[in-house]
Design a protein around this motif. Structure first.
Motif, PDB file in Angstrom:
ATOM      1  N   ASP A 187       0.828  -1.210   0.000  1.00 15.56           N
ATOM      2  CA  ASP A 187       0.000   0.000   0.000  1.00 15.56           C
ATOM      3  C   ASP A 187       0.863   1.261   0.000  1.00 15.56           C
ATOM      4  O   ASP A 187       2.081   1.207  -0.200  1.00 15.56           O
ATOM      5  CB  ASP A 187      -1.002  -0.036   1.161  1.00 15.56           C
ATOM      6  N   ASP A 188       0.228   2.378   0.278  1.00 16.80           N
ATOM      7  CA  ASP A 188       0.930   3.659   0.160  1.00 16.80           C
ATOM      8  C   ASP A 188       2.031   3.822   1.196  1.00 16.80           C
ATOM      9  O   ASP A 188       2.856   4.721   1.091  1.00 16.80           O
ATOM     10  CB  ASP A 188      -0.075   4.799   0.264  1.00 16.80           C
TER      11      ASP A 188
ATOM     12  N   GLY B 249     -15.102   4.834   8.431  1.00  9.97           N
ATOM     13  CA  GLY B 249     -14.237   5.375   9.465  1.00  9.97           C
ATOM     14  C   GLY B 249     -14.823   5.297  10.860  1.00  9.97           C
ATOM     15  O   GLY B 249     -14.341   5.922  11.782  1.00  9.97           O
TER      16      GLY B 249
ATOM     17  N   PRO C 104      -7.528   2.718  12.480  1.00  4.50           N
ATOM     18  CA  PRO C 104      -6.143   2.487  12.072  1.00  4.50           C
ATOM     19  C   PRO C 104      -5.224   2.580  13.297  1.00  4.50           C
ATOM     20  O   PRO C 104      -5.589   3.246  14.271  1.00  4.50           O
ATOM     21  CB  PRO C 104      -5.872   3.632  11.081  1.00  4.50           C
ATOM     22  N   PRO C 105      -4.059   1.946  13.302  1.00  3.34           N
ATOM     23  CA  PRO C 105      -3.481   1.248  12.152  1.00  3.34           C
ATOM     24  C   PRO C 105      -3.934  -0.199  12.023  1.00  3.34           C
ATOM     25  O   PRO C 105      -3.404  -0.926  11.187  1.00  3.34           O
ATOM     26  CB  PRO C 105      -1.985   1.309  12.464  1.00  3.34           C
TER      27      PRO C 105
ATOM     28  N   LEU D  97     -11.532  -0.899   6.236  1.00  2.00           N
ATOM     29  CA  LEU D  97     -10.628   0.240   6.385  1.00  2.00           C
ATOM     30  C   LEU D  97      -9.590   0.252   5.258  1.00  2.00           C
ATOM     31  O   LEU D  97      -9.279   1.304   4.688  1.00  2.00           O
ATOM     32  CB  LEU D  97      -9.934   0.117   7.745  1.00  2.00           C
ATOM     33  N   MET D  98      -9.067  -0.932   4.932  1.00  2.00           N
ATOM     34  CA  MET D  98      -8.070  -1.021   3.857  1.00  2.00           C
ATOM     35  C   MET D  98      -8.674  -0.531   2.542  1.00  2.00           C
ATOM     36  O   MET D  98      -8.021   0.150   1.750  1.00  2.00           O
ATOM     37  CB  MET D  98      -7.591  -2.466   3.695  1.00  2.00           C
TER      38      MET D  98
ATOM     39  N   GLU E 228      -8.772   3.146   2.603  1.00  2.00           N
ATOM     40  CA  GLU E 228      -7.435   3.710   2.386  1.00  2.00           C
ATOM     41  C   GLU E 228      -7.013   3.572   0.935  1.00  2.00           C
ATOM     42  O   GLU E 228      -6.367   4.456   0.370  1.00  2.00           O
ATOM     43  CB  GLU E 228      -6.413   3.007   3.296  1.00  2.00           C
TER      44      GLU E 228
ATOM     45  N   SER F  13      -8.339   6.129  -2.442  1.00  2.00           N
ATOM     46  CA  SER F  13      -7.734   7.331  -3.018  1.00  2.00           C
ATOM     47  C   SER F  13      -6.618   6.980  -4.011  1.00  2.00           C
ATOM     48  O   SER F  13      -6.215   7.819  -4.803  1.00  2.00           O
ATOM     49  CB  SER F  13      -7.204   8.239  -1.911  1.00  2.00           C
TER      50      SER F  13
END
Lengths: 370, 327, 301
Positions: free
Chosen positions: B94-95, B251, B256-257, B263-264, B267, B270
């Motif tokens: 991921d990011d 949310g 998180p985390p 939630l993933m 995330e 975007s």
């Protein structure tokens, strides 16, 4: 008594595909219905009598049922005709009355509509004409205020009235043959009598041939010309109503008659009424028929060693009457004396029915719940 | 004699049932579906069997998440960020350079824990309410079921959101919120089956010999009301997993985390055009898990719920009319 | 009515149980005690809870749902602003759902256990299980991203630009429509199977009616009843419960409004929205009942 044949059934067989393997529900049925004649088909539930007539009109789901044999309705074979021809025959050729008037009418359509659509499916009557005819029919079957009844919904009518509507539908296209499948079973006794009278009257007026399916031997005695007793998908005995009811040859028929109170039977010296008997046990599952006589597992007589192993043919057992033979499929015909003693035919099976008392009430004809 | 049939005691269709108690068989309780038989039938239904196996696998993954998630699911490695799927990272990164596969494995335990807790809550509370309402009837029934109707009138997601707004976000509260949402369904299902068996002969029989209410409820009514409840449990688990994902996506659920599938997805949203795998694989995981619970529920319904079973033979009443031996 | 009253009580108490001071949140970090007290008084929050409730209820009955803490607009106007988007999406979705469900459910009921039936069962099972927000994201990725055929979200009133309205509506309507459609498919199938198996269908066949007529008037007509119910339930759900899809497609609907209200502790807006949802639920139930009376003579008096 027997006019031109309306229906001739020859070696009718029905096999159903079930989750438990193929079921032979009807095994070689042969009979004919003459003009104005009433043939009663008698048997317990599970004997294949309803399936045998549904098969005639192609009302069994084709995916599940295989029908073989011949069934000539006014000379035309119902079993080989095209679906569209069959549709034309349903109605004018043969009408049908079903067992439960509570469910055999569509609850969300008016009575009038349900008659009119049947009329208009077979003629190019205008709606108005069909409606007038529908009102006439309702009058004919004895509905009070036939005009008003057209706009009623089935739930607004009593069971007997609904059955009259079903009869009106069945008769709306003046069929040559009327099939009544347990048509009075779900009704009160008094209503039963009215419906039976009604059909008898209409039959006399129109010369309709009638197949009357029932388990009720009382009804049979009252209205039938001929009787066909079915068991395990086979015809085990047939003949005129007098022959079969007075001189039953098959142990099963005798068993059935034994469970019928005979009002003519002599009352004993202490005022005691002869006991009623029942046929113990249940019919064999059509997926697993016995190799010999189908009735063998429940038979109180079992007079012949062949009973268990060899299937008895339908053979002439009596002189017959009215130009019709009296036949039965049993090995037990020789040495069969008691059938001579006429009214108390039940006595014979009572003598041989050892387990009769143990299961009393559990399994009269049609005893199983549906 | 014409037209006047003699009424026959033995042949009128209602006679056999007419006198309850005369036949010993009538008072016997219907045989309970045995577990082995149920499992056997289930195994013969290929979809349900496959779904069960997959579910067992998912549950095992969730239990041994720490061992299986070789790469630390929260290990940030900026050098490895937004990597597309490869041998090293089968589902990509991921990011923040976290391994998606590891996070999905860890997310399984979060999702399932919330799901089981939520359904457990709904099952216990809902069944109890349904039992009481169905068995005692009258005002108990009125009060309890009216309250359940009110909860039911609430849009499910919004009710859960409201509960979370009161209690604050987090896994435990998410479970509670979903549990509250599903309680009325269990109450209804249970009540319906209780009403169905309450007047059965065997229940009346045990009441007449003086069995206590509690005994009747637990020994007679609950076992017979069980099949639809079991089916509902499986289906609710499906929806609970789905709801947990949705709430986390908004949310409001897992924070998180901690890796939660929803939630993933949020995330990854975007980065959807840059790195589709971030959102795709967690969604796949949710989809598969939910699908398996649903398929299992369907299979269980076929096996356990006879009402549905009779409906399956579409061949119609024509066949049933006289082929008595078919049963 | 009892339900509606109960719902408003629950809404009210729930909302007031939410921890956090809405006034403080509304004012931001820097404010004076005077402005705090002024806003508190203006919103009636200094009153006892019971009085607040009845005050709110009384005004709600006259259509006044109060003023948003956050934006200062009236709740009624906020809701009215969002209503077109929500209604559009809900009705478009139910249309998609019925377009999927009725043919698919009918075909599989007519051929039970056939390939088509199994296929339909699998498809509907997929549709029920798929997370709608994920499906939305994937659709956006494919149709807005890769293919670039459709805009990725937002809402345009039909009066402004019908083509764009449609383009923006397609994806969210398909996502919610597929999910609802899958649920409805199963109902259509089972109610159709039940209708097919009923005795009156046999009577109709025995009359010699053409197959099409038997199907339309004796099967479809009767299977319509359960279909109306389940469609009503789905519509109620679509009018209130598609928060997540609204977020994914930046669809300015009521769900989004409610979610924002929760996050901002904006009581009046949340109360108003939830009350509206409950009202919608009740109205739809009423409409379903009325429809039922129209198509089922057994219920008519």
């Amino acid at each position: 008594m027997t006019g031109e044949p309306v229906l001739e059934v020859e070696d009718l067989r029905v096999r159903l595909r079930t989750p438990r393997g193929p079921a032979d529900v009807v095994n070689g049925l042969t009979y004919r219905v003459g003009q104005g004649e009433t043939v009663a088909v008698v048997g317990e539930s599970g004997s294949g009598k309803s399936v045998s007539v549904l098969a005639l009109l192609g009302l069994l789901p084709a995916r599940v049922a295989t029908v073989t044999g011949r069934a000539l309705l006014q000379g035309e074979d119902l079993l080989t005709m095209s679906p569209s021809r069959l549709r034309q025959v349903r109605g004018p050729g043969a009408g049908m009355v079903f067992q439960d008037p509570m469910t055999s009418l569509n609850p969300v359509l008016t009575v009038g509509r349900q008659i009119v659509e049947g009329l208009r499916a077979h003629s190019d009557m205008s709606k108005a004409v069909a409606r007038r005819r529908a009102a006439e029919l309702l009058g004919e079957v004895g509905l009070p205020d036939p005009e008003g009844a057209l706009d009623r919904y089935p739930h607004e009518l009593s069971g007997g009235m609904r059955q009259r509507v079903v009869i009106a539908i069945a008769l709306s296209n003046s069929p040559a043959l009327l099939i009544a499948d347990e048509a009075t079973t779900a009704l009160d006794v008094t209503v039963q009598a009215q419906i039976i009278d009604l059909i008898a009257t209409l039959q006399a007026d129109h010369g309709t041939g009638v197949i009357w399916i029932t388990h009720d031997l009382g009804v049979v005695a009252g209205i039938a010309d001929r009787v066909l007793v079915m068991y395990g998908g086979r015809c085990v005995e047939d003949g005129t109503v007098d022959d079969v009811l007075e001189h039953p040859a098959h142990p099963y028929t005798r068993g059935l008659l034994g469970s019928l109170p005979d009002l003519a039977a002599p009352v004993g010296p202490d005022g005691e009424v002869p006991d009623l008997t029942t046929v113990p046990g249940l019919p064999p599952p059509p997926t697993d028929l016995p190799p010999g006589c189908v009735f063998w597992p429940r038979c109180p007589v079992r007079a012949d060693p062949r009973c268990e192993t060899e299937q008895p043919p339908l053979a002439v057992v009596g002189p017959g009457s009215g130009g019709l033979e009296h036949r039965a499929a049993t090995w037990c015909t020789e040495g069969e004396a008691p059938s001579a003693g006429s009214p108390a035919a039940g006595a014979s099976s009572r003598a041989g029915g050892p387990a009769a008392g143990a299961t009393s009430g559990a399994d009269g004809p049609e005893g199983g719940g549906r | 004699m014409t037209g006047a049939p003699v009424p026959e005691p033995g042949s009128s269709p209602d006679t056999p049932a007419g006198a309850p108690g005369t036949s010993p068989a009538a008072t016997l309780r219907p045989a309970r579906p045995r577990w082995q038989e149920t499992l056997g039938l289930l195994a013969r239904n290929p979809t349900a069997a496959i779904a069960s196996l997959l579910l067992i696998a998912i549950v095992l993954i969730a239990i041994f998440d720490d061992t299986l998630a070789a790469e630390g699911p929260n290990d940030i490695d900026v050098a490895e960020r937004l990597q597309s799927p490869s041998w090293e990272h089968p589902f990509g990164t991921d990011d923040l350079g976290r391994d998606i596969l590891s996070r999905i494995i860890l997310g399984a335990s979060v999702s399932l824990r919330v799901g089981f807790l939520a359904v457990g809550f709904a099952l216990v509370v809902g069944t109890l309410i349904g039992l009481l309402a169905g068995y005692y009837g009258r005002w108990v029934d009125d009060v309890l079921m009216r309250f359940m109707d009110m909860l039911f009138a609430f849009p499910a997601v919004l009710l859960a959101i409201a509960v979370l707004a009161v209690r604050g976000p987090g896994s435990g509260n998410t479970a509670l919120a979903i549990g509250i949402v599903y309680t009325p369904i269990f109450a209804r299902v249970t009540r319906a089956s209780v009403l169905g068996v309450r007047e059965e002969v065997y229940v009346r029989a045990s009441r007449s010999v003086g069995a206590s209410d509690w005994r009747i409820l637990t020994r007679h009514i609950l076992p017979n009301a069980a099949p639809p409840i079991i089916v509902q449990t499986s289906i609710s688990l499906a929806f609970a997993v789905l709801a947990e994902a949705a709430l986390s996506f908004l949310g409001l659920g897992t924070q998180p985390p901690n890796p939660s599938w929803g939630l993933m997805l949020a995330e990854g949203r975007s980065y959807i055009e840059l790195a589709w795998w971030i959102a795709f694989f967690p969604g796949m995981a949710i989809f598969l898990t939910v699908l398996c619970f649903n398929l299992l529920g369907d299979g269980l319904r076929d096996v356990l719920d006879p009402r549905q079973r009779t409906q399956m033979s579409g061949s119609g009443a024509a066949v049933a009319a006289d082929a008595g031996g078919e049963k | 009515m009892v339900v509606l009253a109960g719902v408003s009580v629950i809404v009210f108490s729930l909302v007031h149980l939410v921890p956090g001071d809405p006034v403080r949140l509304a004012l931001g970090t820097r404010f004076s005690q005077e402005s705090y007290d002024a806003l508190r008084e203006r919103s009636g929050l200094d009153q006892p809870l019971i009085e607040q409730f009845f005050g709110w209820l009384g005004r709600a009955l006259t259509g006044d749902l109060g003023v948003s803490f956050r934006s200062g607009e009236t709740v009624t106007s906020l809701i009215a602003e969002r209503l077109p988007a929500t209604l559009t999406l809900a009705f478009a979705s139910i249309l998609v759902a019925l377009l999927i469900a009725v043919p698919l459910g009918t075909i599989s009921a007519l051929r039970p256990r056939s390939i088509i039936d199994r296929f339909a069962t699998v498809i509907s099972q997929f549709g029920i299980s798929v997370p709608d927000f994920w499906m939305g994201i994937v659709l956006i990725l494919v149709f807005a991203g890769t293919l670039g055929w459709l805009p990725s979200g937002g809402f345009v009133p039909i009066g402004e630009d019908p083509l764009e309205w449609l383009q923006r509506l397609v994806m969210p309507a398909v996502v919610t429509g597929v999910v609802s459609g899958s649920v409805i498919t199963r109902f259509v199938r089972s109610s159709m199977l039940e209708a097919l198996g009923s005795d009156h269908v046999r009577t109709a066949q025995a009359k010699g009616l053409p197959t099409r007529q038997v199907f339309t008037w004796h099967v479809l007509r009767n299977a319509l009843l359960p279909l109306v119910t389940v469609t009503g339930v789905q519509l109620a759900y679509l009018l209130s419960g598609v928060v997540v899809v609204e977020i994914v497609f930046s669809w300015p609907g009521l769900g989004q409004l409610a979610l924002q209200a929760v996050q901002a502790r904006d009581y009046p807006v949340l109360q108003g929205a939830v009350l509206l949802f409950a009202l919608v639920f009740l109205v739809i139930n009423l409409v379903v009942d009325l429809l039922y009376t129209a198509i089922d003579p057994r219920i008519r008096r």
